[in-house]
Write a protein that holds these residues in place. Structure first.
Motif, PDB file in Angstrom:
ATOM      1  N   PRO A 181     -18.976 -35.810 -47.825  1.00  0.00           N
ATOM      2  CA  PRO A 181     -18.836 -35.124 -49.116  1.00  0.00           C
ATOM      3  C   PRO A 181     -19.167 -36.022 -50.301  1.00  0.00           C
ATOM      4  CG  PRO A 181     -16.692 -35.829 -48.358  1.00  0.00           C
ATOM      5  CD  PRO A 181     -17.661 -36.191 -47.266  1.00  0.00           C
ATOM      6  N   ILE A 182     -19.513 -35.402 -51.402  1.00  0.00           N
ATOM      7  CA  ILE A 182     -19.586 -36.073 -52.693  1.00  0.00           C
ATOM      8  C   ILE A 182     -18.209 -35.896 -53.310  1.00  0.00           C
ATOM      9  CG2 ILE A 182     -20.670 -36.039 -54.979  1.00  0.00           C
ATOM     10  CD1 ILE A 182     -23.095 -34.645 -53.411  1.00  0.00           C
TER      11      ILE A 182
ATOM     12  N   ARG B 209     -15.848 -42.622 -54.643  1.00  0.00           N
ATOM     13  CA  ARG B 209     -16.806 -43.618 -55.139  1.00  0.00           C
ATOM     14  C   ARG B 209     -17.677 -43.035 -56.245  1.00  0.00           C
ATOM     15  NH1 ARG B 209     -21.922 -44.033 -53.929  1.00  0.00           N
ATOM     16  NH2 ARG B 209     -21.716 -42.656 -52.127  1.00  0.00           N
ATOM     17  N   GLN B 210     -18.095 -41.755 -56.053  1.00  0.00           N
ATOM     18  CA  GLN B 210     -18.964 -41.129 -57.062  1.00  0.00           C
ATOM     19  C   GLN B 210     -18.233 -40.938 -58.386  1.00  0.00           C
ATOM     20  OE1 GLN B 210     -18.579 -39.960 -53.885  1.00  0.00           O
ATOM     21  NE2 GLN B 210     -20.600 -39.724 -52.964  1.00  0.00           N
TER      22      GLN B 210
ATOM     23  N   ILE C 264     -17.416 -42.792 -64.158  1.00  0.00           N
ATOM     24  CA  ILE C 264     -16.576 -43.366 -65.212  1.00  0.00           C
ATOM     25  C   ILE C 264     -17.142 -44.699 -65.697  1.00  0.00           C
ATOM     26  CG2 ILE C 264     -14.293 -44.387 -65.646  1.00  0.00           C
ATOM     27  CD1 ILE C 264     -13.100 -42.123 -63.942  1.00  0.00           C
ATOM     28  N   VAL C 265     -17.553 -45.537 -64.757  1.00  0.00           N
ATOM     29  CA  VAL C 265     -18.134 -46.839 -65.130  1.00  0.00           C
ATOM     30  C   VAL C 265     -19.380 -46.633 -65.989  1.00  0.00           C
ATOM     31  CG1 VAL C 265     -19.357 -48.847 -64.192  1.00  0.00           C
ATOM     32  CG2 VAL C 265     -17.157 -48.158 -63.216  1.00  0.00           C
ATOM     33  N   GLY C 266     -20.214 -45.655 -65.613  1.00  0.00           N
ATOM     34  CA  GLY C 266     -21.418 -45.378 -66.391  1.00  0.00           C
ATOM     35  C   GLY C 266     -21.107 -44.794 -67.757  1.00  0.00           C
TER      36      GLY C 266
ATOM     37  N   GLY D 129      -6.098 -47.060 -54.268  1.00  0.00           N
ATOM     38  CA  GLY D 129      -7.357 -47.075 -53.506  1.00  0.00           C
ATOM     39  C   GLY D 129      -8.563 -46.893 -54.403  1.00  0.00           C
ATOM     40  N   PHE D 130      -8.441 -46.001 -55.374  1.00  0.00           N
ATOM     41  CA  PHE D 130      -9.538 -45.769 -56.329  1.00  0.00           C
ATOM     42  C   PHE D 130      -9.797 -47.027 -57.153  1.00  0.00           C
ATOM     43  CE2 PHE D 130     -10.784 -44.256 -60.664  1.00  0.00           C
ATOM     44  CZ  PHE D 130     -12.052 -43.818 -60.337  1.00  0.00           C
ATOM     45  N   GLY D 131      -8.718 -47.605 -57.697  1.00  0.00           N
ATOM     46  CA  GLY D 131      -8.877 -48.800 -58.513  1.00  0.00           C
ATOM     47  C   GLY D 131      -9.511 -49.939 -57.753  1.00  0.00           C
TER      48      GLY D 131
END
Length: 308
Positions: A216-217, A224-225, A230-232, A254-256
């Motif tokens: 999945p996305i 990760r997507q 967010i980083v972008g 886990g996300f962080g």
């Protein structure tokens, strides 16, 4: 891996070093600011102290059932003035992602009405249902799940009226290798009261993943997507100077960790101190922990140290 430190057990020098080590705070909402039962006491003081220290605040939630407007009003009730653009949730993250890949076509969606409204308002064409009970026979089932519409993406999030026919229909669309599988919230369990969890959307999504064999996305935490979006969006060039705050080990910590952020777990929601200390997966162990965001106000205000 070393056990995480409680922020109130840090020395004065360690506290200064911690506070100086990040510029932006990404914070979860449910379980951090409030739960289904109550507002977490004095958390507004913690966020106010962060803002006074020059930290930029963004709230990243997996909850798209509540609209951004409802969220802003709830913040106001606990004394926080938060702008809509400071709030990220899976529905709007999916809109951003689809626009970024210039998605055209029909979307089959399993989600709540507020979630669907965000995608419709963004101009996307949605199919959903069946939304009625069907007769318990294969003829009726076939009539409701087989469809020749050219669906280009299946989107799944929280749906309190999820049914077997909806899942079967989604799975049939995913037979097309060009049809995307996009997931919002992926929480496998949702804490609804102290010591009470209910099955979350992640377990239903995993059925589709397993049945279709598709990767999945993932545009909810810990996707990760989502991290890339967010980083972008904020042009984050030094992820280590971002602090991720949350109450769940897999979703928030886990996300962080996956994004390269620092992590702070608060014990005001879905994770107990016992669960934290029993965690062995390094991907889910935070850098620091606190009883709640009220502890952040204490270290920024130079309050007395507590024995934890």
């Amino acid at each position: 891996m070393a056990k995480p430190q409680h922020i109130l057990q840090l020395s004065e020098e360690q506290r200064r070093s911690f506070v100086d080590s990040f510029d932006r705070v990404l914070s979860d909402i449910d379980g951090v600011l409030w739960t289904m039962e109550h507002d977490v006491p004095r958390v507004a003081e913690g966020y106010s102290a962060l803002e006074r220290s020059g930290k930029q605040l963004t709230f990243v939630t997996n909850n798209s059932v509540r609209t951004v407007e409802q969220c802003v009003r709830r913040f106001a009730k606990i004394g926080m003035q938060v702008k809509p653009e400071q709030i990220w949730h899976p529905a709007q993250s999916i809109v951003s992602y689809l626009r970024g890949i210039n998605f055209q076509g029909l979307i089959y969606i399993i989600a709540s009405p507020p979630f669907k409204a965000v995608l419709r308002e963004a101009g996307f064409q949605l199919l959903d249902g069946p939304n009625e009970f069907i007769e318990e026979n294969y003829e009726s089932l076939a009539k409701h799940i087989f469809c020749k519409q050219p669906v280009r993406a299946v989107v799944i999030d929280v749906d309190f009226n999820l049914t077997s026919p909806k899942m079967l229909r989604a799975h049939l669309y995913l037979r097309n290798p060009e049809c995307l599988l996009i997931e919002g919230a992926s929480d496998r369990l949702l804490p609804v009261a102290k010591g009470v969890n209910i099955i979350g959307p992640g377990l239903f999504s995993s059925i589709l993943e397993e049945a279709s064999g598709r990767e999945p996305i993932l545009l909810g935490k810990p996707g990760r997507q989502l991290g890339e979006l967010i980083v972008g969006h904020y042009k984050i060039d030094r992820p280590s100077r971002v602090l991720m705050v949350g109450d769940m080990l897999a979703q928030d910590v886990g996300f962080g960790r996956q994004c390269g952020f620092q992590t702070l777990l608060v014990l005001s929601g879905g994770c107990t101190r016992e669960q934290l200390l029993a965690e062995t997966d390094p991907r889910h162990i935070p850098d620091f922990y606190a009883d709640s965001m009220a502890d952040v106000a204490q270290i920024l205000g130079g309050g007395p140290r507590s024995h934890v």
